[in-house]
Design a protein around this motif. Structure first.
Motif, PDB file in Angstrom:
ATOM      1  N   TYR A   1      17.029  -1.282  24.265  1.00 15.21           N
ATOM      2  CA  TYR A   1      18.297  -0.774  24.686  1.00 15.21           C
ATOM      3  C   TYR A   1      18.015   0.628  24.972  1.00 15.21           C
ATOM      4  O   TYR A   1      17.231   1.272  24.108  1.00 15.21           O
TER       5      TYR A   1
ATOM      6  N   PHE B   1      26.126   3.562  25.508  1.00 17.65           N
ATOM      7  CA  PHE B   1      25.205   2.747  26.015  1.00 17.65           C
ATOM      8  C   PHE B   1      24.846   2.697  27.318  1.00 17.65           C
ATOM      9  O   PHE B   1      25.727   3.033  28.416  1.00 17.65           O
TER      10      PHE B   1
ATOM     11  N   GLN C   1      20.381  -2.429  28.727  1.00 18.57           N
ATOM     12  CA  GLN C   1      19.663  -3.219  27.978  1.00 18.57           C
ATOM     13  C   GLN C   1      18.842  -4.314  28.762  1.00 18.57           C
ATOM     14  O   GLN C   1      19.255  -5.079  29.921  1.00 18.57           O
TER      15      GLN C   1
ATOM     16  N   ARG D   1      19.820  -7.091  31.055  1.00 20.31           N
ATOM     17  CA  ARG D   1      20.610  -7.934  30.274  1.00 20.31           C
ATOM     18  C   ARG D   1      22.231  -7.459  30.426  1.00 20.31           C
ATOM     19  O   ARG D   1      23.297  -8.256  30.367  1.00 20.31           O
ATOM     20  N   ALA D   2      22.219  -6.190  30.362  1.00 17.67           N
ATOM     21  CA  ALA D   2      23.520  -5.611  30.044  1.00 17.67           C
ATOM     22  C   ALA D   2      23.498  -4.102  30.697  1.00 17.67           C
ATOM     23  O   ALA D   2      22.365  -3.321  30.537  1.00 17.67           O
ATOM     24  N   LYS D   3      24.545  -3.802  31.288  1.00 17.38           N
ATOM     25  CA  LYS D   3      24.716  -2.347  31.848  1.00 17.38           C
ATOM     26  C   LYS D   3      26.019  -1.630  31.359  1.00 17.38           C
ATOM     27  O   LYS D   3      27.032  -2.106  31.519  1.00 17.38           O
ATOM     28  N   GLY D   4      25.579  -0.397  30.748  1.00 15.55           N
ATOM     29  CA  GLY D   4      26.568   0.379  30.567  1.00 15.55           C
ATOM     30  C   GLY D   4      26.959   1.463  31.609  1.00 15.55           C
ATOM     31  O   GLY D   4      26.833   1.009  32.809  1.00 15.55           O
TER      32      GLY D   4
ATOM     33  N   ASP E   1      18.519 -11.408  22.296  1.00 18.13           N
ATOM     34  CA  ASP E   1      19.875 -10.701  22.829  1.00 18.13           C
ATOM     35  C   ASP E   1      21.031 -11.295  22.402  1.00 18.13           C
ATOM     36  O   ASP E   1      22.004 -11.121  23.166  1.00 18.13           O
ATOM     37  N   ARG E   2      21.039 -11.903  21.125  1.00 16.90           N
ATOM     38  CA  ARG E   2      22.404 -12.368  20.767  1.00 16.90           C
ATOM     39  C   ARG E   2      22.371 -12.837  19.373  1.00 16.90           C
ATOM     40  O   ARG E   2      21.364 -12.841  18.845  1.00 16.90           O
TER      41      ARG E   2
END
Lengths: 110, 115
Positions: free
Chosen positions: B33, B45, B48, B55-58, B97-98
Motif C-alpha cells: 500500500y 490512501f 494498493q 488491487r485498489a486505488k484512492g 489483500d482481505r
C-alpha cells in the motif's frame, strides 16, 4: 469501506486504562475492525483487529458490540509512550482500501 | 522495526522534477500500500498492489504512478512535482489483500520536500 467515527481527542492519566471508542454503524458482515496508532511522524503501527469476537493481545484489547456497530480499544495501563493518534478502520474485504480517518489524539498525562 | 524498508528516507527536489520512491515489503507479504501524509492532512490512501496487480486505488493524482515488481518490491513515481506534493510518503505491506490478512506493517516513510 464502512465509515468510522472517533472523538477527535481524549486524555488519560498515566497508569489508568484508556478506552477509545469507535462508531462503525455501516460495517458489513465481512468487514473487520482494525486499530492502528501513529506516534509523531512515524509510520503507523498495527495494534489489533477483530471481526465479531473480542480480542486481546500484548498491546491492547478490542471490544466489539454484538451488533458490530461500534467498538472500543482498551489500553489497560496507559503510559506516556502511548500518546499518539489512534485510528479505527473498518474494512478488509476484497479490494478494500484500508482507509484512515482523522483518528483520536490520545494524550497520556502524568 | 516493521520489516518494511523505504528508500530514500529524505528527498529534496525542485518543482517540475520526477522522483521515484522505493518500498521493500516484509518477507512473505504480497500486498503493498502507498499513503501520502501532508502536514495539514491525515493519511491519504493512494494505491494498493497485490502480487503485482493493482488491487485498489484512492485519490492518486494522474502525475503519480506505481507498480509492484515480480520480486514484490514496489515503486511510487511522482512526476511534474509541485510544492503541494511535499509530504511524508508511507509504504505498508500485508500478507494478503482481505480479511485477517490485511494486518499492515508500515515503513518509516520517505519525506519529500519540493522546493
Amino acid at each position: 469501506d464502512a465509515k468510522t467515527t472517533q472523538p477527535p481527542s481524549m486524555d488519560c492519566a498515566e497508569g489508568r486504562a484508556a478506552n477509545l471508542p469507535c462508531n462503525h454503524s455501516t460495517i458489513s458482515g465481512n468487514e473487520y475492525v482494525y486499530w492502528y496508532r501513529q506516534i509523531h511522524s512515524q509510520g503507523p503501527q498495527y495494534i489489533i483487529h477483530g471481526l465479531k469476537n473480542n480480542e486481546t493481545n500484548e498491546m491492547a484489547s478490542l471490544i466489539i458490540t454484538e451488533d458490530r456497530k461500534s467498538s472500543t480499544l482498551i489500553l489497560p495501563h496507559a503510559t506516556l509512550r502511548d500518546t499518539a493518534v489512534y485510528y479505527c478502520i473498518a474494512g478488509g474485504e476484497y479490494g478494500n482500501k484500508l482507509v484512515f480517518g482523522a483518528g483520536t489524539i490520545l494524550r497520556v498525562k502524568s | 522495526d516493521s520489516g518494511v524498508t523505504q528508500t530514500p528516507k529524505h528527498l529534496i527536489t525542485a518543482t517540475g522534477q520526477r522522483v521515484t520512491l522505493r518500498c521493500s515489503p516484509r518477507s512473505g507479504d504480497l500486498s503493498v500500500y502507498w499513503y501520502q501524509q501532508s502536514l495539514d492532512q491525515g493519511l491519504q490512501f493512494l494505491i494498493q498492489y497485490y502480487n503485482g496487480e493493482e488491487r485498489a486505488k484512492g485519490n492518486i493524482l494522474e502525475r503519480f504512478s506505481a507498480q509492484q515488481f515480480p520480486d514484490l518490491h514496489s515503486e511510487l513515481n511522482l512526476s511534474s512535482l509541485e510544492l503541494g506534493d511535499s509530504a511524508l510518503y508511507f509504504c505498508a505491506s500485508s500478507v494478503g489483500d482481505r480479511g485477517r490478512d490485511v494486518e499492515a506493517f508500515f515503513g518509516q516513510g520517505t519525506r519529500l520536500t519540493v522546493v
